[in-house]
Scaffold this motif. Sequence first.
Motif, mmCIF file in Angstrom:
data_model
loop_
_atom_site.group_PDB
_atom_site.id
_atom_site.type_symbol
_atom_site.label_atom_id
_atom_site.label_comp_id
_atom_site.label_asym_id
_atom_site.label_seq_id
_atom_site.Cartn_x
_atom_site.Cartn_y
_atom_site.Cartn_z
ATOM 1 N N PRO A 131 0.711 -1.254 0.004
ATOM 2 C CA PRO A 131 0.064 -0.032 -0.170
ATOM 3 C C PRO A 131 0.795 1.328 -0.163
ATOM 4 N N GLU A 132 2.315 1.294 0.577
ATOM 5 C CA GLU A 132 2.885 2.487 0.516
ATOM 6 C C GLU A 132 3.309 3.125 -0.655
ATOM 7 N N ARG A 133 2.936 2.146 -1.931
ATOM 8 C CA ARG A 133 3.498 2.605 -3.356
ATOM 9 C C ARG A 133 2.395 3.492 -3.997
ATOM 10 N N PRO A 134 1.300 3.001 -3.721
ATOM 11 C CA PRO A 134 -0.129 4.166 -4.306
ATOM 12 C C PRO A 134 -0.488 5.231 -3.398
ATOM 13 N N CYS A 135 -0.235 4.814 -1.991
ATOM 14 C CA CYS A 135 -0.743 5.882 -0.948
ATOM 15 C C CYS A 135 0.171 6.796 -0.648
ATOM 16 N N GLY A 136 1.612 6.749 -0.971
ATOM 17 C CA GLY A 136 2.380 7.614 -0.666
ATOM 18 C C GLY A 136 2.308 8.889 -1.887
ATOM 19 N N VAL A 137 2.348 8.365 -3.166
ATOM 20 C CA VAL A 137 2.051 9.375 -4.090
ATOM 21 C C VAL A 137 0.812 9.780 -4.316
ATOM 22 N N ALA A 138 -0.181 9.068 -3.897
ATOM 23 C CA ALA A 138 -1.679 9.475 -3.960
ATOM 24 C C ALA A 138 -1.793 10.837 -2.866
ATOM 25 N N SER A 139 -1.211 10.775 -1.855
ATOM 26 C CA SER A 139 -1.273 11.629 -0.891
ATOM 27 C C SER A 139 -0.590 13.053 -1.458
ATOM 28 N N ILE A 140 0.667 12.999 -1.872
ATOM 29 C CA ILE A 140 1.314 13.838 -2.594
ATOM 30 C C ILE A 140 0.465 14.635 -3.840
ATOM 31 N N ALA A 141 -0.281 13.819 -4.536
ATOM 32 C CA ALA A 141 -1.028 14.063 -5.731
ATOM 33 C C ALA A 141 -2.264 14.941 -5.076
ATOM 34 N N SER A 142 -2.590 14.639 -4.207
ATOM 35 C CA SER A 142 -3.949 15.338 -3.413
ATOM 36 C C SER A 142 -3.589 16.734 -3.331
ATOM 37 N N GLN A 143 -2.468 17.155 -2.962
ATOM 38 C CA GLN A 143 -1.875 18.443 -2.643
ATOM 39 C C GLN A 143 -1.571 19.240 -3.750
ATOM 40 N N VAL A 144 -0.808 18.381 -4.999
ATOM 41 C CA VAL A 144 -0.123 18.917 -5.934
ATOM 42 C C VAL A 144 -1.449 19.565 -7.116
ATOM 43 N N GLY A 145 -2.502 18.974 -7.004
ATOM 44 C CA GLY A 145 -3.782 19.356 -7.877
ATOM 45 C C GLY A 145 -4.121 20.837 -7.396
ATOM 46 N N ILE A 146 -3.820 21.501 -6.343
ATOM 47 C CA ILE A 146 -3.836 22.893 -6.039
ATOM 48 C C ILE A 146 -3.633 23.750 -6.966
ATOM 49 N N THR A 147 -2.351 23.480 -7.602
ATOM 50 C CA THR A 147 -1.709 24.557 -8.407
ATOM 51 C C THR A 147 -2.198 24.404 -9.881
ATOM 52 N N CYS A 148 -3.264 23.226 -10.040
ATOM 53 C CA CYS A 148 -3.632 23.065 -11.425
ATOM 54 C C CYS A 148 -5.328 23.161 -11.344
ATOM 55 N N SER A 149 -5.817 23.888 -10.201
ATOM 56 C CA SER A 149 -7.260 24.009 -10.096
ATOM 57 C C SER A 149 -7.597 25.573 -10.479
ATOM 58 N N PRO A 150 -8.699 25.924 -11.238
ATOM 59 C CA PRO A 150 -9.070 27.334 -11.487
ATOM 60 C C PRO A 150 -9.518 27.910 -10.495
ATOM 61 N N ILE A 151 -9.972 27.244 -9.397
ATOM 62 C CA ILE A 151 -10.793 27.996 -8.147
ATOM 63 C C ILE A 151 -9.788 27.813 -6.981
ATOM 64 N N ALA A 152 -8.608 27.634 -7.151
ATOM 65 C CA ALA A 152 -7.640 27.415 -5.863
ATOM 66 C C ALA A 152 -6.931 28.516 -5.685
ATOM 67 N N ALA A 153 -6.785 28.885 -4.250
ATOM 68 C CA ALA A 153 -6.157 30.149 -3.909
ATOM 69 C C ALA A 153 -4.830 30.430 -4.633
ATOM 70 N N ALA A 154 -3.835 29.151 -4.766
ATOM 71 C CA ALA A 154 -2.596 29.610 -5.300
ATOM 72 C C ALA A 154 -2.703 30.009 -6.910
ATOM 73 N N VAL A 155 -3.613 29.447 -7.583
ATOM 74 C CA VAL A 155 -3.639 29.975 -9.066
ATOM 75 C C VAL A 155 -4.316 31.283 -9.160
ATOM 76 N N VAL A 156 -5.392 31.483 -8.344
ATOM 77 C CA VAL A 156 -6.014 32.532 -8.722
ATOM 78 C C VAL A 156 -5.134 33.866 -7.972
ATOM 79 N N ALA A 157 -4.397 33.437 -6.867
ATOM 80 C CA ALA A 157 -3.502 34.528 -6.243
ATOM 81 C C ALA A 157 -2.250 34.882 -7.263
ATOM 82 N N PHE A 158 -1.983 33.870 -8.129
ATOM 83 C CA PHE A 158 -0.802 33.996 -8.923
ATOM 84 C C PHE A 158 -1.270 34.941 -9.992
#
Length: 482
Positions: A131-158
């Motif tokens: 489980p470490e294999r998908p779980c570790g990278v899936a947790s990372i991916a859940s935060q990575v999506g923030i810089t790719c979301s049209p309504i996320a604070a990071a994108v709008v602020a940029f």
Amino acid sequence: MVTLTMVIELLVVLLALYVGSRYGSLALGAISGIGLALLVFGFGMKPGSPPTDVIYIIIAAVTCAGIMQASGGMDWLIQIAEKMLRKHPDRITFLAPLSTFILTVLVGTGHVVYTLMPIICDISLKQGIRPERPCGVASIASQVGITCSPIAAAVVAFVTISNANGFDVSIPQVLMISFPACVCGLMAAAAASYHRGLDLDKDPEFQAKLKDPIQREYIYGSNATTLDKEIPQSAKNAVYVFLGALCVIVLFAIFQDILPSYSTIKAVKGAPDFTFDDGTVASAAALAKAKVIIPGITEASTVQLKMNVVIQIVMISAAAIMILFCKASPVKAVHGAVWQSGMVAVVAIFGIAWLADTYFSNYTNEMQAMLGDIVAKYNWSIALVFFLVSVLINSQGAVVVSMLPLAYSLGIPGPVLLGVLPSVYGYFFIPNYPSDIATVNFDRSGTTVIGKYLLNHSFMMPGLIHIFTATIVAYVLSMIIF
């Protein structure tokens, strides 16, 4: 020139951020307020400007996403993701991070994945995959999506800060760089995780656990799933409304010429104060606010509706439609994970960004003198600053809001800053973020771990590989396109 006072004030900022991160949640923003009070009342610094535009957008977006969750729409999205994962269980190391990534892109927050994480772990165990294999990278991916979301604070602020500093970039243009770059980074991290660690049948620690009947029952006994949940049509309609709102925002961002324009009075750049016959003095800004036109001081102009206002209007309207026609309960929304985590983000960004802006706005000239030569020669080095600040403050939106104005003041071109945008995610480095801690707890096999020495945890390797890969890809794409 660096003075002792400047160093002491910086230590106040860092200490406030450190203490806030230790308490987490609302404390990040609240304890930043203590640092702000010390700088303003103790050291006499001029207060900076709180990022009100970004905060308003977060409130609108989180309200809309929270209402969708209250309608049951989030359950449907999770269910769709689970169906895909169970259909291709042998590819879960690649499909799990893509699922958590897309969910975050759609909703604008990484806290929507808690329901999906137990399912990822359950499928892995049933398939005999560590489980470490998908779980570790899936947790990372859940935060990575923030810089790719049209309504996320990071994108709008940029976009908002960049436009104010002369880099005319839109939300779709940001996503055109960040989305493919982050997907490349995640796939590189997934590939590195594919054979990570020992297979479960060869792992002595795991096999030792299975010898205990209680442990075996704990590991294999439960069956996490959302497939048995009945999804009403009203919940599906709420998702359609939400996705429609996202499409409207993107379309407005692409075709901004169709947005309405308004006549206004503005101050002429560099205009002096105006003295009336009675000796009263008024600034150009005050005259513009009073809608008084004086040649050389103020002038009439046409202003187009800004995208930050468009996002707020569309998101709030979509939330209202879901309440009226999709059986979404406002009371249930405010108790949901999406709305609560979003409001925490509002307070964190409010306090952190205001504190940082107060310090850096008072020392802009000094910062330019100290860092100007370095960043002029190595523009990409600002990525290291973004990463290190993110490690400390646990918020990509707060990193953008607090550090991007400084980066522009140092003369770093907008395309370079867009190219290093993936580097604002560094809070996986110290595994104290809720999604990482929750992932460790969801993994019943015990293979996803924090580590004895804190930094040797399950998220370090995929996180570093993603950041390195995504930043390089984004930088190259930004240089080619811009």
